[in-house]
Write a protein that holds these residues in place. Structure first.
Motif, PDB file in Angstrom:
ATOM      1  N   PHE A  10       0.848  -1.189   0.000  1.00 25.23           N
ATOM      2  CA  PHE A  10       0.000   0.000   0.000  1.00 25.23           C
ATOM      3  C   PHE A  10       0.885   1.239   0.000  1.00 25.23           C
ATOM      4  N   SER A  11       0.631   2.150  -0.912  1.00 27.99           N
ATOM      5  CA  SER A  11       1.474   3.334  -1.052  1.00 27.99           C
ATOM      6  C   SER A  11       1.136   4.402  -0.016  1.00 27.99           C
ATOM      7  N   GLU A  78      -3.193  -6.477   2.549  1.00 28.31           N
ATOM      8  CA  GLU A  78      -2.142  -6.673   1.547  1.00 28.31           C
ATOM      9  C   GLU A  78      -1.852  -8.159   1.346  1.00 28.31           C
ATOM     10  N   ARG A  79      -1.710  -8.888   2.445  1.00 28.70           N
ATOM     11  CA  ARG A  79      -1.433 -10.333   2.349  1.00 28.70           C
ATOM     12  C   ARG A  79      -2.588 -11.049   1.646  1.00 28.70           C
ATOM     13  N   TYR A  80      -3.812 -10.659   1.956  1.00 26.80           N
ATOM     14  CA  TYR A  80      -4.993 -11.255   1.330  1.00 26.80           C
ATOM     15  C   TYR A  80      -4.961 -11.036  -0.191  1.00 26.80           C
ATOM     16  N   ILE A  81      -4.668  -9.819  -0.622  1.00 25.34           N
ATOM     17  CA  ILE A  81      -4.617  -9.524  -2.060  1.00 25.34           C
ATOM     18  C   ILE A  81      -3.525 -10.349  -2.732  1.00 25.34           C
ATOM     19  N   ARG A  82      -2.355 -10.390  -2.133  1.00 23.17           N
ATOM     20  CA  ARG A  82      -1.257 -11.171  -2.726  1.00 23.17           C
ATOM     21  C   ARG A  82      -1.620 -12.646  -2.849  1.00 23.17           C
ATOM     22  N   ARG A  83      -2.337 -13.157  -1.858  1.00 27.01           N
ATOM     23  CA  ARG A  83      -2.752 -14.569  -1.877  1.00 27.01           C
ATOM     24  C   ARG A  83      -3.847 -14.820  -2.914  1.00 27.01           C
TER      25      ARG A  83
END
Length: 166
Positions: A10-11, A78-83
């Motif tokens: 996240f920026s 963030e971890r959810y999106i990457r997964r």
């Protein structure tokens, strides 16, 4: 196995927009957003389902409490999106839009499936369907009829914009 979005996070601009979209409240309050009627604090942090107690409504919240809870929730998203999107590379703007969106909704699975397939039009269109506000009881069950919230629709337009196909 590494996913194509593992290097994204996240920026700073995304954090700023999320704070604007959610608002920053230095106390407990009863949310009027998608999880209407639930006890919330800080940057849209759900304390629990159901309304706040009188004691909670008087409880102050520090900037440190808010920043810690926000960072923890964002890292989880963030971890959810990457997964969930390991196969289709997202742009930074798309990743930021998804973080803000998922921070605010309870079941983004249809959106995530479309993102992983690379169907950006479907991502955009499905995100715009999440514009209803539901009241919840103390156990988190939806009660009553949903309502459309104009500010939520505006937020979804902003979050979905990076996925718009001309």
């Amino acid at each position: 196995m590494a996913g194509v979005n593992d290097s994204l996070s996240f920026s700073t601009a995304g954090y700023g927009q999320l704070r604007i979209r959610e608002g920053v409240v230095y106390r407990y309050y009863n949310d009027l957003g998608p999880h209407s009627g639930n006890c919330t604090w800080g940057v849209g942090t759900l304390a629990h389902y159901g309304v706040c107690t009188d004691e909670e409504l008087k409880r102050p919240v520090t900037a440190s409490d808010i920043n810690t809870a926000l960072a923890k929730h964002v890292h989880k998203v963030e971890r959810y999106i990457r997964r969930k999107v390991p196969n289709h590379r997202l742009t930074q703007a798309q990743f930021d839009g998804l973080v803000s969106f998922i921070y605010n909704v309870s079941d983004p699975s249809a959106v995530m499936d479309a993102a992983d397939r690379g169907d950006m039009k479907a991502v955009h269109d499905k995100m715009l369907q999440y514009i209803y506000v539901f009241k919840h009881d103390a156990k988190g069950r939806k009660v009553g009829n949903p309502k459309i919230l104009a500010s939520l629709y505006k937020r979804r337009l902003e979050e979905a914009a990076p996925f718009r196909q001309e």
